[in-house]
Design an enzyme around this catalytic site. Structure first.
Site, PDB file in Angstrom:
ATOM      1  N   VAL A 116      54.275  17.577 -37.860  1.00 24.76           N
ATOM      2  CA  VAL A 116      53.010  17.187 -38.321  1.00 24.76           C
ATOM      3  C   VAL A 116      52.942  17.346 -39.920  1.00 24.76           C
ATOM      4  O   VAL A 116      53.148  18.456 -40.356  1.00 24.76           O
ATOM      5  CB  VAL A 116      51.899  18.198 -37.941  1.00 24.76           C
ATOM      6  N   SER A 117      52.894  16.223 -40.352  1.00 25.03           N
ATOM      7  CA  SER A 117      52.763  16.237 -42.073  1.00 25.03           C
ATOM      8  C   SER A 117      52.089  15.169 -42.578  1.00 25.03           C
ATOM      9  O   SER A 117      51.642  14.216 -41.807  1.00 25.03           O
ATOM     10  CB  SER A 117      54.050  15.928 -42.573  1.00 25.03           C
TER      11      SER A 117
ATOM     12  N   ARG B  38      42.030  12.468 -46.389  1.00 28.17           N
ATOM     13  CA  ARG B  38      41.548  10.775 -46.118  1.00 28.17           C
ATOM     14  C   ARG B  38      41.568  10.393 -44.691  1.00 28.17           C
ATOM     15  O   ARG B  38      41.641   9.126 -44.241  1.00 28.17           O
ATOM     16  CB  ARG B  38      42.484   9.612 -46.818  1.00 28.17           C
ATOM     17  N   GLY B  39      41.453  11.397 -43.760  1.00 24.87           N
ATOM     18  CA  GLY B  39      41.650  11.135 -42.263  1.00 24.87           C
ATOM     19  C   GLY B  39      42.830  11.000 -41.767  1.00 24.87           C
ATOM     20  O   GLY B  39      42.637  10.635 -40.560  1.00 24.87           O
ATOM     21  N   VAL B  40      43.956  10.888 -42.472  1.00 26.03           N
ATOM     22  CA  VAL B  40      45.194  10.769 -41.778  1.00 26.03           C
ATOM     23  C   VAL B  40      45.581  11.708 -40.561  1.00 26.03           C
ATOM     24  O   VAL B  40      45.884  11.323 -39.262  1.00 26.03           O
ATOM     25  CB  VAL B  40      46.218  10.825 -42.668  1.00 26.03           C
ATOM     26  N   LEU B  41      45.173  12.811 -41.055  1.00 24.50           N
ATOM     27  CA  LEU B  41      45.578  13.965 -39.857  1.00 24.50           C
ATOM     28  C   LEU B  41      44.665  13.681 -38.722  1.00 24.50           C
ATOM     29  O   LEU B  41      45.162  13.800 -37.530  1.00 24.50           O
ATOM     30  CB  LEU B  41      45.446  15.427 -40.394  1.00 24.50           C
TER      31      LEU B  41
ATOM     32  N   TYR C 201      44.220  23.839 -37.175  1.00 29.18           N
ATOM     33  CA  TYR C 201      44.097  23.144 -36.105  1.00 29.18           C
ATOM     34  C   TYR C 201      42.805  23.637 -35.214  1.00 29.18           C
ATOM     35  O   TYR C 201      42.466  22.970 -33.996  1.00 29.18           O
ATOM     36  CB  TYR C 201      45.263  23.396 -35.674  1.00 29.18           C
TER      37      TYR C 201
ATOM     38  N   PHE D 146      59.409  25.237 -32.534  1.00 33.48           N
ATOM     39  CA  PHE D 146      59.694  23.941 -32.488  1.00 33.48           C
ATOM     40  C   PHE D 146      58.956  22.996 -33.335  1.00 33.48           C
ATOM     41  O   PHE D 146      58.912  21.799 -33.122  1.00 33.48           O
ATOM     42  CB  PHE D 146      59.416  23.386 -30.953  1.00 33.48           C
TER      43      PHE D 146
END
Length: 415
Positions: free
Chosen positions: A82-83, A91-94, A123, A415
């Site tokens: 996750v990056s 900006r709402g990407v995640l 998270y 992982f």
């Protein structure tokens, strides 16, 4: 900003992975590391957010089977890689990637998602919670030792355990056989899929921090391998003499005798004064083997974060330490299909969990269920923190006992 979220194409992997490296500091990985993660990546389960030709967001999922209380192996998506590019944060990407991923997991029928977090507070807003912890130790082996256990009637205790050094690659298959036999004995462990037996052997020189190449010692009894330890030695010299450190990568054993012999070997390596390990269960038997637990300098940190993708299927998939019949009022803002009342009925043989209109006994969010799911976090403890409300007297104790595990859940590798 105009961006596109789409499933990863294999030809895009390098640009996609470059963004991951950039987000984690920009230091390129060794070719053998990068090559292995490319081999293990499941493109159809990975997504990227693209701004033109640039990958600005990444996330993927591995197809795992996770041991849950009762020894069942349950399908679980191992959320990984996750990056978000620094120029595109906030900006709402995640959020868009988490939304797409959880929707896909639900459509595919996977009841659980799991991850390890670089920053634990990221998270929770997506319904994840810490479900396992790991213990690190730095042991002064000049001031403590492995005690000789008292005599018992256990036949395995009287078996002679012989130790044998082996090249790690040559011992790969027999170590995996031992690991596979251990998987169903502790919640949180992962059944390793094809190719994953290479992960514990990754040993790029740039990450050795002055230590030796990876070494492996096998424990054998009656001609069979019953345990192993993989480790490195980091030499050091002090005014009073040698003060090297044994850096333990992993240790698994099928019998208490094999476990004790492996630890005894690590404690006694020449020219060393310390043993370090970064990832042990919080109830590791080591704590009962040493003569002075204070010399272990133990510390605890979060490790596996769990998300119940399908509350009913997830709760029905595990077993319960005591009979339980409880109605849960569940809140889940990010995955609203989980919100509502669920009746959980189960015991050590199996469980059923289905929507109900009956009066609730406990009220909590999906995060509290996730924290308690593997048996390492008590619902009563969460209630003491104000995160679970008891609506029927006695329901909290009943559920807390039932959700518990005889051993602490533990994730053996990242992982």
């Amino acid at each position: 900003m105009t961006t596109e979220l789409r499933v990863l194409h294999e030809a895009e992997w390098d640009r996609w992975y470059d963004n991951l490296e950039l987000a984690f500091g920009g230091v390129p990985e060794a070719p053998e590391e990068r090559g292995l993660w490319r081999e293990l990546t499941e493109p159809g389960r990975s997504v990227g957010v693209w701004d033109g030709a640039e990958a600005v967001g990444t996330t993927g999922a591995f197809s795992f089977r996770l041991c849950v209380p009762g020894g069942e192996l349950v399908p679980a998506a191992g959320v990984t890689m996750v990056s978000v590019r620094p120029t595109h944060r906030r900006r709402g990407v995640l959020r868009s990637m988490m939304r797409r991923q959880l929707d896909d997991l639900r459509a595919g029928g996977e009841p659980l998602a799991v991850l390890t977090a670089s920053e634990p507070d990221i998270y929770g807003r997506f319904g994840y919670a810490v479900a396992t912890y790991r213990m690190s130790v730095r042991i002064d082996t000049t001031r403590t030792r492995i005690a000789v256990p008292p005599a018992t009637d256990d036949p395995s205790a009287s078996q002679e355990v012989r130790l044998r050094l082996s090249e790690p690659g040559a011992a790969r298959a027999v170590c995996e056989e031992v690991y596979a036999r251990r998987v169903t004995t502790r919640p949180g462990m992962l059944a390793r899929q094809p190719g994953w037996d290479a992960v514990p052997l990754l040993d790029p020189p740039a990450k050795r921090a002055g230590g030796s190449p990876l070494q492996c010692v096998l424990a054998e009894a009656d001609g069979a391998v019953v345990g192993y330890a993989r480790y490195a030695v980091r030499p050091a010299w002090e005014a009073g003499g040698p003060g090297g450190t044994v850096v333990l990568r992993d240790l698994e054993a099928l019998t208490p005798a094999a476990r004790a012999e492996l630890w005894r070997y690590l404690f006694a390596l020449d020219l060393t004064a310390w043993v370090e390990a970064e990832n042990l269960p919080v109830d590791d038997p080591l704590l009962h083997l040493v003569t002075d637990v204070r010399r272990c300098h133990a510390a605890v940190a979060d490790h596996l974060h769990v998300r119940l993708v399908d509350v009913g299927a997830a709760l029905a998939a595990r077993r319960y330490r005591a009979p339980v019949d409880v109605v849960l009022e569940v809140a889940d803002a990010f995955c609203p299909w989980n919100a509502g009342r669920w009746r959980l009925t189960g015991d050590a043989k199996g469980a059923v969990c289905a929507p109900t209109r009956d009066a609730p006994d406990l009220a909590l969010s999906v995060r509290e269920l996730a924290a308690a799911y593997l048996g390492g976090t008590s619902l009563a403890g969460l209630a003491a923190a104000g995160r679970v409300r008891e609506l029927r007297e006695g329901a909290l104790e009943e559920a807390s006992v039932a959700f518990g595990s005889a051993v602490a859940p533990w994730l053996p590798h990242g992982f």
